[in-house]
Write a protein that holds these residues in place. Structure first.
Motif, PDB file in Angstrom:
ATOM      1  N   TYR A 168      61.255  37.742  18.495  1.00  0.00           N
ATOM      2  CA  TYR A 168      62.012  38.875  17.950  1.00  0.00           C
ATOM      3  C   TYR A 168      63.435  38.895  18.513  1.00  0.00           C
ATOM      4  O   TYR A 168      64.393  39.205  17.785  1.00  0.00           O
ATOM      5  CB  TYR A 168      61.318  40.201  18.241  1.00  0.00           C
ATOM      6  CG  TYR A 168      62.002  41.331  17.487  1.00  0.00           C
ATOM      7  CD1 TYR A 168      61.664  41.617  16.170  1.00  0.00           C
ATOM      8  CD2 TYR A 168      63.040  42.056  18.073  1.00  0.00           C
ATOM      9  CE1 TYR A 168      62.328  42.602  15.454  1.00  0.00           C
ATOM     10  CE2 TYR A 168      63.715  43.050  17.376  1.00  0.00           C
ATOM     11  CZ  TYR A 168      63.354  43.324  16.060  1.00  0.00           C
ATOM     12  OH  TYR A 168      64.030  44.275  15.353  1.00  0.00           O
ATOM     13  N   ASP A 169      63.597  38.564  19.784  1.00  0.00           N
ATOM     14  CA  ASP A 169      64.943  38.491  20.372  1.00  0.00           C
ATOM     15  C   ASP A 169      65.805  37.480  19.617  1.00  0.00           C
ATOM     16  O   ASP A 169      67.028  37.655  19.500  1.00  0.00           O
ATOM     17  CB  ASP A 169      64.862  38.100  21.849  1.00  0.00           C
ATOM     18  CG  ASP A 169      64.349  39.237  22.729  1.00  0.00           C
ATOM     19  OD1 ASP A 169      64.358  40.396  22.263  1.00  0.00           O
ATOM     20  OD2 ASP A 169      63.933  38.954  23.864  1.00  0.00           O
ATOM     21  N   LYS A 172      65.295  38.975  15.238  1.00  0.00           N
ATOM     22  CA  LYS A 172      65.506  40.402  14.958  1.00  0.00           C
ATOM     23  C   LYS A 172      64.854  40.849  13.639  1.00  0.00           C
ATOM     24  O   LYS A 172      65.359  41.733  12.960  1.00  0.00           O
ATOM     25  CB  LYS A 172      67.014  40.718  14.887  1.00  0.00           C
ATOM     26  CG  LYS A 172      67.811  40.277  16.088  1.00  0.00           C
ATOM     27  CD  LYS A 172      67.369  40.994  17.358  1.00  0.00           C
ATOM     28  CE  LYS A 172      68.249  40.584  18.536  1.00  0.00           C
ATOM     29  NZ  LYS A 172      67.786  41.184  19.823  1.00  0.00           N
ATOM     30  N   HIS A 296      60.671  45.699  21.017  1.00  0.00           N
ATOM     31  CA  HIS A 296      61.749  46.100  20.113  1.00  0.00           C
ATOM     32  C   HIS A 296      61.481  47.468  19.488  1.00  0.00           C
ATOM     33  O   HIS A 296      62.395  48.085  18.912  1.00  0.00           O
ATOM     34  CB  HIS A 296      61.932  45.051  19.006  1.00  0.00           C
ATOM     35  CG  HIS A 296      60.788  44.984  18.049  1.00  0.00           C
ATOM     36  ND1 HIS A 296      60.725  45.751  16.889  1.00  0.00           N
ATOM     37  CD2 HIS A 296      59.646  44.259  18.063  1.00  0.00           C
ATOM     38  CE1 HIS A 296      59.611  45.477  16.242  1.00  0.00           C
ATOM     39  NE2 HIS A 296      58.934  44.569  16.936  1.00  0.00           N
TER      40      HIS A 296
END
Length: 300
Positions: A168-169, A172, A296
């Motif tokens: 996810y980093d 996104k 997140h």
């Protein structure tokens, strides 16, 4: 017609699922060898013996037993009726679904599953029960999982929280993560000799086809042949429903494992109560939270 069905060395999870589902029918056992005795409607009884044997008795008791065991020896008259009902099998596909993306705690789990036409003939009552895991209680998920796990083909891909947070980093976008997880599962399935070749794969649609393949541009290998995207596929394709059930069971198991490992409560979902726990754990566990929280998510 046969009216008695016996199962030996029954797993305790199946026994507990039976007790949870029919606890309202629990009554005094007729003898000391029976641990639990359930007297259902229509003169159907379930005897759970102390030696882990479970006995179902009564007309149509195969339907009750079929909820938990699937494989039932039926009389010839019933078999004939079943063959008529299931001789046409038009949904011979590999199904895929995912679980866990909406939960703060635990991994993302994808599953692809294949149900053969023979399964439909052998386990018609069980086949009819396959449905979207979101419509089923956790107790029912457990029950169905133990009935189908050794009777169908399936492959799991578990994207643990560390991998999930790292990806996810980078991207996104949770849809990218789901696409990567599904594609990895498809590769495992198609490389396996257990899965049939040249079968259509039906994926419960979370994004349109063009976007899905755009998300996978960076992958070394992408499964694209015979891939169909369909909304609410769990309701139409039992193989997708089976994938949903197995993925859900696996997700629940993983969350329980993480809960035991860190000796903390890890409730499902993303409610305000869950968010409060997330804030608490981030203070207490700091860096370790990447191992069990999807970082997140907005916890405010």
């Amino acid at each position: 017609m046969k009216t008695t069905y016996s199962f030996k060395n029954v797993d305790k999870d199946i026994r507990n699922a039976i007790l949870r589902q029919y606890q309202a029918f629990l009554t005094d056992a007729p003898n000391d060898t029976i641990h639990f005795f359930l007297k259902l409607d229509n003169n159907i009884t379930i005897s759970i013996y102390k030696n882990d044997t479970i006995l179902f008795q009564g007309v149509d008791s195969h339907k009750i037993a079929g909820q938990f065991f699937g494989k039932i020896e039926l009389g010839e008259d019933v078999k004939k009726e079943i063959r008529v009902e299931t001789k046409l099998y038009s949904k011979d596909v590999i199904g895929a679904d995912e679980v866990g993306v909406g939960d703060f705690f635990g991994p993302l789990v994808t599953c692809c599953a294949y149900i053969t036409p023979q399964f439909v003939e052998q386990y018609p009552d069980l086949y009819k029960e396959l449905d979207d895991s979101k419509k089923l209680t956790d107790e029912k998920i457990v029950s169905l999982y133990f009935q189908i796990k050794d009777r169908i083909k399936y492959v799991l891909y578990i994207m643990d929280n560390v991998e999930y947070n790292n990806l996810y980093d980078k991207y996104k976008n949770t849809h990218v993560l789901k696409a990567i997880a599904h594609n990895s599962g498809f590769i495992y399935a198609l490389d396996s000799n257990d899965f049939p070749k040249n079968k259509q794969i039906v994926l419960d649609q979370f994004v349109n086809k063009d976007k899905y393949f755009e998300y996978l541009k960076g992958e070394k290998r992408v499964v694209s042949q015979d891939l169909k995207f369909q909304t609410k596929a769990e309701s139409e394709f039992p193989s997708v429903a089976a994938a949903s059930i197995i993925a859900r069971y696996t997700f629940l198991t993983e969350v329980n494992r993480l809960s035991r490992k860190y000796q903390i409560d890890l409730p499902l979902g993303a409610s305000n109560d869950v968010k409060a726990l997330v804030r608490k754990y981030k203070k207490e566990f700091k860096e370790e939270t990447k191992n069990f929280i999807k970082l997140h998510f907005n916890d405010n």
